[in-house]
Design an enzyme around this catalytic site. Structure first.
Site, short mmCIF file in Angstrom:
data_model
loop_
_atom_site.label_atom_id
_atom_site.label_comp_id
_atom_site.label_asym_id
_atom_site.label_seq_id
_atom_site.Cartn_x
_atom_site.Cartn_y
_atom_site.Cartn_z
N ASP A 7 0.76 -1.34 -0.17
CA ASP A 7 0.17 0.05 -0.11
C ASP A 7 0.82 1.14 0.10
O ASP A 7 2.23 1.13 0.44
CB ASP A 7 -0.91 -0.18 1.11
CG ASP A 7 -1.82 1.34 1.41
OD1 ASP A 7 -2.26 1.66 0.47
OD2 ASP A 7 -1.68 1.72 2.46
N ASP A 9 -0.11 5.10 1.04
CA ASP A 9 -0.60 5.86 2.11
C ASP A 9 -0.53 5.60 3.43
O ASP A 9 -1.23 4.44 3.62
CB ASP A 9 -1.77 6.88 1.93
CG ASP A 9 -1.67 7.52 0.68
OD1 ASP A 9 -0.96 8.75 0.51
OD2 ASP A 9 -2.25 7.30 -0.37
N ASP A 164 -1.52 -0.93 5.82
CA ASP A 164 -1.75 -0.14 7.30
C ASP A 164 -3.28 -0.52 7.79
O ASP A 164 -3.51 0.19 8.78
CB ASP A 164 -1.21 1.23 7.46
CG ASP A 164 -2.22 2.21 6.47
OD1 ASP A 164 -2.37 1.95 5.40
OD2 ASP A 164 -2.50 3.36 7.10
#
Length: 213
Positions: A7, A9, A164
């Site tokens: 991922d 961000d 995240d």
């Protein structure tokens, strides 16, 4: 693990402040009150259209939502690197792992994602970068991850998704991959409902986990 999908961000880069500032700039432009940073950060991770839609709320028309999205994307393009930086240890860890094929799969638009990676010196580590507008669906639909694995010639059970948020864990599960979650991110993650296989206290732990550190 023969391949890694990351991922963007909250995982590779800390972009939270620039995203929050662009959302609040959009809200000011349409005559709305700014939202608290923690509220906006809880909306991040599902792509720009949903981020803007949730910030605006239900009491707006499709036309207003489309205009606001266009403004947000223009503002963010101009301010995407005001404070955004890689998390500590990211560049060093990617360098240690560069013998494995790696890719980025984000729900952020692909062109701006690529520009950020290039500006921060991270683009060279990735075979492919796909964004939220690269496919007909976004994460957690497995289409993007499955496409990457096919392109890399790696089976799902030999690949790790590093993110995240619960969206990233769901993506990994839907694609048949393993899932790792970094603890430094800002994505929403109900860890009881969507547990990862491993949690990383620091990004550097990834290299150790995979025997590269």
């Amino acid at each position: 693990m023969r391949a890694l999908i990351f991922d963007l961000d909250g995982t590779l880069i800390d972009s939270k402040n620039d995203l929050i500032c662009s959302v609040n700039a959009m809200l000011r432009e349409v005559g709305r009150s700014e939202l608290p940073p923690e509220t906006i950060s809880s909306y991040i991770g599902h792509g720009a259209p949903q981020l803007v839609a949730r910030a605006l709320g239900e009491l707006c028309t499709e036309e207003e939502r489309a205009w606001a999205l266009e403004f947000f994307l223009r503002h963010y393009e101009e301010h995407k690197l005001d404070t955004t930086r890689p998390y500590p240890g990211v560049a060093e860890t990617l360098d240690q792992l560069k013998g494995r094929p790696m890719a980025v799969l984000t729900n952020k638009p692909v062109r701006i994602s690529t520009r950020i990676l290039e500006a921060l010196g991270l683009a060279r580590y990735f075979r492919v970068v796909y964004g939220g507008n690269s496919f007909t669906t976004k994460k957690p639909d497995p289409l993007g991850a499955s496409t990457i694995l096919t392109k890399l010639g790696v089976a799902p059970g030999e690949a790790l998704m590093v993110g995240d948020s619960e969206v990233d864990v769901q993506t990994a599960r839907n694609a048949g991959m393993w899932a790792a979650t970094v603890n430094h991110g800002f994505g929403v993650h109900d860890r009881e409902a969507y547990p990862a296989d491993v949690y990383l206290e620091s990004f550097e732990e990834l290299a150790t986990l995979l025997g590269a550190g």
